[in-house]
Design an enzyme around this catalytic site. Structure first.
Site, short mmCIF file in Angstrom:
data_model
loop_
_atom_site.label_atom_id
_atom_site.label_comp_id
_atom_site.label_asym_id
_atom_site.label_seq_id
_atom_site.Cartn_x
_atom_site.Cartn_y
_atom_site.Cartn_z
CE LYS A 28 -7.59 -8.55 0.01
NZ LYS A 28 -7.93 -8.49 1.42
CE LYS B 210 -0.45 -8.77 1.00
NZ LYS B 210 -1.53 -7.99 1.58
CE LYS C 192 -4.22 -13.01 7.27
NZ LYS C 192 -4.80 -12.38 8.45
P1 TYM Z 1 -4.27 -8.19 7.56
O1 TYM Z 1 -5.11 -9.06 8.41
O2 TYM Z 1 -4.23 -8.45 6.09
O3 TYM Z 1 -2.77 -8.21 8.09
C1 TYM Z 1 -2.46 -7.94 9.46
C2 TYM Z 1 -1.15 -7.16 9.51
O4 TYM Z 1 -0.12 -7.91 8.87
C3 TYM Z 1 0.52 -7.11 7.90
N1 TYM Z 1 0.91 -7.97 6.76
C4 TYM Z 1 2.14 -8.05 6.28
N2 TYM Z 1 3.29 -7.43 6.62
C5 TYM Z 1 4.40 -7.75 5.93
N3 TYM Z 1 4.42 -8.64 4.90
C6 TYM Z 1 3.29 -9.28 4.52
N4 TYM Z 1 3.32 -10.17 3.52
C7 TYM Z 1 2.09 -9.00 5.22
N5 TYM Z 1 0.81 -9.44 5.10
C8 TYM Z 1 0.10 -8.79 6.05
C9 TYM Z 1 -0.52 -6.07 7.46
O5 TYM Z 1 0.10 -4.93 6.93
C10 TYM Z 1 -1.23 -5.81 8.77
O6 TYM Z 1 -0.54 -4.84 9.51
N6 TYM Z 1 -6.79 -3.91 7.07
C11 TYM Z 1 -5.97 -4.68 7.96
C12 TYM Z 1 -6.59 -4.95 9.30
C13 TYM Z 1 -7.11 -3.76 10.00
C14 TYM Z 1 -6.36 -2.75 10.65
C15 TYM Z 1 -7.31 -1.87 11.22
C16 TYM Z 1 -5.01 -2.51 10.79
C17 TYM Z 1 -8.44 -3.46 10.20
N7 TYM Z 1 -8.56 -2.33 10.92
C18 TYM Z 1 -6.92 -0.72 11.92
C19 TYM Z 1 -4.61 -1.37 11.50
C20 TYM Z 1 -5.56 -0.49 12.05
C21 TYM Z 1 -5.67 -6.03 7.31
O7 TYM Z 1 -6.40 -6.51 6.49
O8 TYM Z 1 -4.61 -6.66 7.83
#
Ligand code: TYM
Length: 336
Positions: A112, A195, A198
């Protein structure tokens, strides 16, 4: 009782990657075996500049999408991260446990921040510390996420272990990642090596949960593929990332396996497979999109759901944070 925590960022709308990699598993895990806590992580979203009004709206619409997808506020605690101030406080305490070398290894930061690291925000760098705080603030034991969060979870385990070791206690559990299903890493529809995200510039790289049926059809029709028909067995997908991605998506949406999908569609041209894929996607997603619209018509009700969730979350978090502070040697404030 085993406790689940997971979170999702309110940056624009939820993608099919979020849904298949994480959110659908969150829904399935609701039940007697686990206590489930799900969080719209708005503090995490601030690690990239956000338009303030859009962030507020996205927080509500993401909560609506989670409910529409099957998160039941009667079964799970659903809340916005910034409503429970203990997350930020524990993140500070953990930033005095985590080491710079550990953060330097985080591949998501490297991706990033890119080449202009000096200009990246400090929050983007320390983000995995806040994520560890999110999880451990509830002593969560299981964390359902997509493949891309694996390294961050490993750090959460290390922070929990270092804390326990430093203070000679068995206080925080080492949370287990739960990476479940056939779509743990959904790839971009434009490039099978990237990947689905968003933040990709092209909306045609992803399916959004609120896309209309026509747009879903159009996006799959335009999805990049190769010139060969689908193979008859999973080995035939090797070296064909776009084909593999579409088959994985199909299998996940149809709650089937890659083997079964190929037994049915092996030998097909992409034109007909993409039509079948559109059909399963529209069947799975259109009721969710309709429910989002219904829920967004009553924002006061959504606010109330989040407020109730925050209250329940805080009731769990406050004593754990108080114990953490005490273990670390912070003096208790005298009352009265
Ligand atoms: P975020 O908001 O990017 O994504 C939310 C969840 O979706 C999953 N994900 C995917 N899975 C499969 N294929 C993809 N292309 C894909 N894009 C996203 C992510 O793995 C995630 O599970 N850091 C985290 C948010 C977070 C979090 C936490 C998660 C903050 N605190 C504590 C678990 C526990 C994030 O940015 O997810």
């Amino acid at each position: 009782m085993k406790r689940i925590f997971s979170g999702i960022q309110p940056t624009s709308s939820m993608t099919l990657g979020n849904y298949l990699g994480a959110v659908r598993n969150w829904v399935d895990l609701q039940g007697p075996e686990f206590e489930t806590i799900y969080c719209v992580v708005d503090l995490h979203a601030l690690t990239q500049p956000q338009d303030p009004d859009a962030l507020r709206t996205n927080t509500l619409s993401l909560a609506a999408t989670l409910i529409a997808a099957g998160i039941d506020p009667g079964k799970s605690i659903l809340f916005a991260q910034s409503h429970v101030h203990q997350h930020a406080e524990l993140a500070w305490l953990f930033s005095c446990i985590a080491r710079i070398g550990q953060l330097n290894r985080m591949t998501q930061f490297k991706e990033k921040a890119g080449k202009r690291r000096d200009e990246a925000y400090v929050g983007l760098y320390t983000y995995p510390v806040l994520m560890a705080a999110d999880i451990l603030l509830y002593k969560a034991t299981h964390v359902p996420v997509g493949e891309d969060q694996k390294q961050h979870l490993e750090l959460s385990r290390e922070i929990a272990g270092s804390f326990n070791h430093r203070y000679g206690v068995d206080f925080f559990p080492l949370p287990e990642p739960q990476i479940l299903g056939t779509a743990t890493r959904v790839m971009s529809l434009r490039d099978g090596t990237k990947k689905m995200s968003k933040s990709d510039e092209s909306d045609f790289s992803r399916i959004n949960m609120t896309d209309e049926a026509d747009l879903i059809a159009q996006k799959f029709r335009k999805a990049r593929t190769d010139p060969h028909p689908l193979p008859e067995a999973p080995e035939g997908l090797e070296g064909r990332p776009e084909a593999e991605n579409l088959v994985n998506i199909y299998a996940a949406l149809a709650r089937s396996s890659v083997e079964q999908v190929l037994a049915e569609h092996g030998g097909s041209q992409f034109s007909s497979f993409k039509q079948a894929l559109t059909d399963v996607a529209v069947t799975a997603l259109s009721p969710i999109a309709a429910a989002v619209n219904r829920l967004m018509a009553d924002p006061a009700q959504l606010d109330a759901v989040l407020a109730e969730g925050a209250e329940k979350a805080e009731a769990l978090a406050a004593p754990i944070l108080a114990d953490t502070r005490r273990l670390m040697g912070l003096a208790q404030r005298a009352r009265g």
